[in-house]
Enzyme design. Structure first.
Site, PDB file in Angstrom:
ATOM      1  N   SER A   1      43.770 101.791  -8.268  1.00  0.00           N
ATOM      2  CA  SER A   1      42.330 102.039  -8.265  1.00  0.00           C
ATOM      3  C   SER A   1      41.819 101.971  -9.698  1.00  0.00           C
ATOM      4  O   SER A   1      42.484 101.360 -10.549  1.00  0.00           O
ATOM      5  CB  SER A   1      42.016 103.386  -7.604  1.00  0.00           C
ATOM      6  OG  SER A   1      40.624 103.496  -7.384  1.00  0.00           O
ATOM      7  N   ASN A   2      40.713 102.583  -9.988  1.00  0.00           N
ATOM      8  CA  ASN A   2      40.173 102.529 -11.355  1.00  0.00           C
ATOM      9  C   ASN A   2      39.417 103.813 -11.654  1.00  0.00           C
ATOM     10  O   ASN A   2      39.382 104.715 -10.835  1.00  0.00           O
ATOM     11  CB  ASN A   2      39.290 101.287 -11.525  1.00  0.00           C
ATOM     12  CG  ASN A   2      38.187 101.273 -10.487  1.00  0.00           C
ATOM     13  OD1 ASN A   2      37.325 102.145 -10.471  1.00  0.00           O
ATOM     14  ND2 ASN A   2      38.250 100.304  -9.589  1.00  0.00           N
TER      15      ASN A   2
END
Ligand code: PMT
Length: 398
Positions: free
Chosen positions: A212-213
């Site tokens: 993810s980020n």
């Protein structure tokens, strides 16, 4: 904030029976100080927490406490003040008064005034955290949103019960700002259907790991709120978000991966006039998601494959597309490239290396780029930037 805007405005402050009623005394003082004409209505139970004379002393107006103690020239007090009202604020709003307003049970002058007036209504709930979460209260609040009433708060914090939950009435300063924003508010997105994306997508590796980020969703949520406040009907499609922001009146759909986000957008896009994509969408996904937890010795290689570019795939002739560009170098050059390669009307370019800006922070520094040129903004709150984006995007949906 243009405080002068409330000078000579007729504001009805309705106070119901909650421990938070003391905050409304300070609020009435803030409003009177800026020249507003404040008319207070107190319920019977509110009188157990605050006195009539505190309010009449500050507002220099008689306080209305019932249907039969006529104090205005018309001798039907709630009708008299309702017709003149520029805004009606119910603060604190107990579960009881919220239910009565939702159903139109006009057994006290608060509900009577609201029903008899065309002024905007702000409701500031204050109650125990579990009461607020209850199905009944939530259902009633949804009804009020349906009447286009503004719901302010409640905030999370220490409650009279000792719980640390959502139930605290919005602070007077916040309510003061909301009243001002009602008077300064543009409704230039009325009848517009909008999609906003926010947060980071999640690409699973195995049952415990994912890619993810750092996106918190704050930027997208502020855009959705700004659109809602300017009259649009908003669907917020979001991945992983950290924000506990209130999003009442906004339809929220959680999508995990980029593919899920794309499918959800594709289903809705035809009936919308604008899409603003601030979500940080993963450019890659895992080629073969493992059903079993991968042993750590086998984790040094994960095969990825490209995700579709969601924004690029949307037909720009049917909807105004606003994209973001999260850049760490050559901000403007890359933003201009994205404007044409993704066929967007606008690209909002933010430098994600700047301290206190971009991912996770409450502020952002951005350049808004369209075919007419670019406009560079200093570091500002994401809420303020959201309005700047909407100011610029409006011409594409007229
Ligand atoms: O969420 P916050 O913590 O508040 O942070 C806000 C933010 C920094 C995430 C936001 O301001 C931002 O920059 N969002 C875009 C992040 C991004 O993915 O940028 P990009 O330059 O990689 O992508 C360009 C545009 O294409 C974006 O609008 C993106 O949503 C879209 N995109 C990207 C990849 C992909 N596969 N499909 C897409 O539609």
């Amino acid at each position: 904030m243009n405080k002068k805007i409330i000078k000579n405005k007729n504001i009805i402050l309705c106070v119901s029976g909650s421990i938070a009623a003391y905050k409304s005394i300070y609020l009435s003082s803030l409003l009177v100080k800026e020249g507003a004409n404040v008319q207070v209505i107190l319920t019977e139970s509110a009188k157990n927490f605050v006195g009539e004379s505190s309010f009449s002393g500050i507002t220099h107006n008689p306080v209305i406490t019932g249907y039969y103690d006529s104090k205005t020239s018309l001798s039907i007090d709630h009708i008299d003040i309702a017709k003149k009202a520029d805004v009606i604020l119910v603060a604190p709003a107990t579960a009881n008064i919220i239910a009565k307003i939702a159903l139109g049970i006009s057994s006290d002058p608060i509900v009577g005034s609201i029903l008899a007036s065309k002024a905007p209504v702000i409701i500031a709930p204050a109650m125990d955290g579990d009461m607020f979460k209850s199905e009944q209260v939530q259902k009633n609040i949804t009804e009020l949103i349906g009447f286009n009433y503004y719901i302010s708060g409640p905030e999370k914090g220490r409650l009279a019960s000792g719980m640390n939950e959502f139930g605290r009435m919005s602070e007077p300063d916040i309510l003061f700002e909301e009243i001002i924003s009602i008077f300064s508010k543009k409704k230039d997105y009325e009848k517009v259907e909008a999609i906003v994306t926010a947060g980071g997508t999640i690409e699973e590796i195995d049952p415990v790991r994912y890619i993810s980020n750092k996106s918190s969703g704050k930027m997208g949520i502020e855009i959705a709120k700004a659109l809602r406040d300017r009259g649009a009907s908003v669907t917020l499609i979001h991945g992983k978000i950290d924000s506990a922001e209130e999003t009442q009146g906004i339809k929220k759909i959680f999508t995990k991966s980029a593919i899920e986000m794309k499918n959800t957008i594709d289903n809705l896009v035809d009936k919308c006039q604008i899409i603003i994509m601030s979500a940080a969408v993963s450019d890659y996904k895992v080629k073969n998601i493992s059903k079993e937890k991968i042993k750590k010795d086998s984790l040094d290689y994960i095969q990825l494959e490209k995700n579709p570019d969601i924004l690029k795939g949307i037909d720009g002739s049917k909807i105004a597309k606003v994209g973001f560009a999260a850049e760490s170098e050559n901000l403007l050059i890359n933003a201009k490239k994205k404007l044409s390669s993704k066929d967007c009307k606008i690209i909002v370019a933010n430098d994600i290396t700047l301290e206190g800006s971009g991912f996770g922070s409450d502020n952002n520094k951005a350049v808004i780029v369209d075919l007419d040129g670019e406009e560079s903004f200093p570091l500002m709150s994401k809420s303020k930037l959201a309005h700047k984006i909407l100011d610029r995007a409006k011409k594409f949906i007229d």
